[in-house]
Design an enzyme around this catalytic site. Structure first.
Site, PDB file in Angstrom:
ATOM      1  N   LYS A  86       1.691  -7.838  -6.704  1.00 32.12           N
ATOM      2  CA  LYS A  86       1.001  -9.181  -8.095  1.00 32.12           C
ATOM      3  C   LYS A  86       0.718 -10.521  -8.303  1.00 32.12           C
ATOM      4  CE  LYS A  86       1.675  -4.687 -10.037  1.00 32.12           C
ATOM      5  NZ  LYS A  86       2.371  -3.871  -9.147  1.00 32.12           N
ATOM      6  N   ASP A  96       4.330   6.028  -7.869  1.00 29.94           N
ATOM      7  CA  ASP A  96       4.344   4.844  -7.963  1.00 29.94           C
ATOM      8  C   ASP A  96       6.498   4.533  -8.996  1.00 29.94           C
ATOM      9  OD1 ASP A  96       5.633   2.553  -8.293  1.00 29.94           O
ATOM     10  OD2 ASP A  96       3.593   1.366  -9.577  1.00 29.94           O
ATOM     11  N   GLU A  98       5.755   4.328  -3.707  1.00 28.73           N
ATOM     12  CA  GLU A  98       5.895   3.089  -3.914  1.00 28.73           C
ATOM     13  C   GLU A  98       7.050   2.789  -4.293  1.00 28.73           C
ATOM     14  OE1 GLU A  98       2.041   0.913  -4.782  1.00 28.73           O
ATOM     15  OE2 GLU A  98       2.602   0.300  -6.758  1.00 28.73           O
ATOM     16  N   LYS A 132       3.090   7.520 -12.084  1.00 32.67           N
ATOM     17  CA  LYS A 132       4.531   6.771 -12.829  1.00 32.67           C
ATOM     18  C   LYS A 132       5.181   7.714 -12.390  1.00 32.67           C
ATOM     19  CE  LYS A 132       2.972   2.781 -13.261  1.00 32.67           C
ATOM     20  NZ  LYS A 132       3.452   1.563 -11.972  1.00 32.67           N
ATOM     21  N   ASP A 135       6.924  -3.608  -2.900  1.00 37.22           N
ATOM     22  CA  ASP A 135       6.374  -4.051  -4.473  1.00 37.22           C
ATOM     23  C   ASP A 135       7.274  -4.857  -5.099  1.00 37.22           C
ATOM     24  OD1 ASP A 135       4.649  -4.489  -7.032  1.00 37.22           O
ATOM     25  OD2 ASP A 135       4.306  -2.551  -7.511  1.00 37.22           O
TER      26      ASP A 135
HETATM   27 MG    MG Z   1       4.398  -0.205  -7.966  1.00 37.90          MG
END
Ligand code: MG
Length: 369
Positions: free
Chosen positions: A265, A192, A218, A164, A241
């Site tokens: 997702k 990401d 990402e 992250k 995403d």
């Molecule tokens: Mg993501």
């Protein structure tokens, strides 16, 4: 077969720590909404919707329950096996809000599976991959903390990591370089940013690891247009995403050559029915997919794995290990994780979960004819 009753339950799910990600966002607990759809034949299908807090995508737990208040009454009397009709009714009653409809769509797939005595992944085309690579997250921290987390996870057998980032540029450069150095043979990592960078920041950070063959990027920036700008300035494989929510978005991104991989997702796109459409289009277009939920419930894990098992092995890059961080179970026969992979054991019908329904408590809403 007709839907006779819909019951809605609330479930509080504390995380074992405060999860932090770009833009100063953080989360200490999840608020999940579980839906039971009961038919006039006595079959019960179960689904849920568990947003990742209020700050991640346009979805929040209170919205799930408010949305169900709108669509619940419109579903009484419908045949839950007819998923196109179920989704049509939901769309005609409430515009948008796919994360609300996700819970009902999943419960109806669960019923269809029980009715036909088939697991959902067989209904979606069959079990095309036996065990699916897990992508394991390392929440934001100092470079040293993140390297330590990665090594700990590697000891547990994981080999595909999600880092992250999306904060201050110098710190992200330090993190990315430290983690890239810590990766061993056969290990790969996704940087990401969850939309946390501006394009010029993303270009600087990604430039610091230019030439790396073990790193993906990402959702570097918040909007699709900003991500496209970064895509044109980096050679790293690009995963989109948050900015892709429907088929129109995907077709535009494909035409622009804006992505190599899509992280779907499932609640964000509105359930199994819509996810299958987008997933199958990705497979046809040669776009890889990750399949994930936004929550870590037993249902989220089962849904993710049914979608994943029915995806061609070459097209699926991984799943989030959905059992991670859940502190209490209300179901058994959940997906199994080990050696950096996740899979469903056996071929029980529907979702394949066995619920301890006493643990649901009292419903917060009931809709019936
Ligand atoms: Mg993501």
């Amino acid at each position: 077969m007709r839907i006779a009753t819909i019951r809605v339950y609330r479930r509080d799910m504390p995380l074992p720590f405060v999860y932090r990600w770009s833009g100063g966002r953080s989360l200490g607990a999840l608020d999940s909404t579980l839906v039971e759809v009961e038919t006039d034949t006595g079959l019960i299908g179960t689904g849920d919707s568990c947003p990742w807090g209020n700050q991640y995508v346009p979805a929040f737990a209170g919205g799930v329950r408010a949305g169900l208040d709108e669509i619940g009454p419109a579903l009484i009397g419908a045949d839950p096996r007819c998923l196109a009709d179920i989704n049509r009714r939901m769309d005609e009653t409430l515009y948008g809000h796919p994360y609300v409809k996700h819970a009902v769509d999943v419960a109806c797939w669960d019923i269809l599976g029980q009715h036909t005595d088939m697991p959902i992944h067989d209904l979606l085309g069959g079990r095309l991959i036996e065990r699916v690579r897990a992508r394991i997250g390392t929440p934001s921290g100092s470079p040293g903390e993140m390297v330590a987390q990665l090594r700990e996870r590697a000891k547990q057998g994981y080999f595909h990591f999600s880092l992250k980032v999306g904060d201050e540029v110098e710190l992200d450069i330090e993190r990315l370089r430290a983690l890239a150095d810590a990766l061993g043979p056969g290990q790969t990592m996704v940087a990401d940013a969850n939309g946390g960078w501006q394009p010029h920041e993303a270009v600087r950070v990604l430039g610091s690891v230019a030439g790396a063959t073990n790193i993906y990027v990402e959702q570097p920036c918040r909007t699709y247009e900003e991500c496209l700008q970064v895509r044109r300035a980096t050679a790293l494989p690009m995963i989109l995403d948050e900015c892709i929510v429907d088929v129109d978005d995907l077709l535009r991104a494909h035409a622009d050559k804006a992505l190599d991989i899509l992280n779907i997702k499932i609640p964000r796109v509105g359930g199994i029915t819509r996810c299958r459409q987008i997933r199958d289009l990705c497979v046809s277009l040669g776009i890889g997919v990750y399949l994930m939920d936004t929550g870590n419930t037993e249902i989220a894990g089962a849904v993710t794995m049914h979608m994943a098992h029915s995806t061609p092995s070459r097209s699926i890059l991984g799943v989030w290990d959905p059992n991670d961080w859940r502190q209490e179970d209300i179901a058994t026969d959940i997906p199994v994780a080990g050696d950096g992979h996740v899979w469903i054991e056996g071929s029980r019908p529907g979702l394949g979960l066995t619920f301890d329904r006493k643990r649901l408590g009292e419903p917060v809403a009931v809709y019936q004819g």
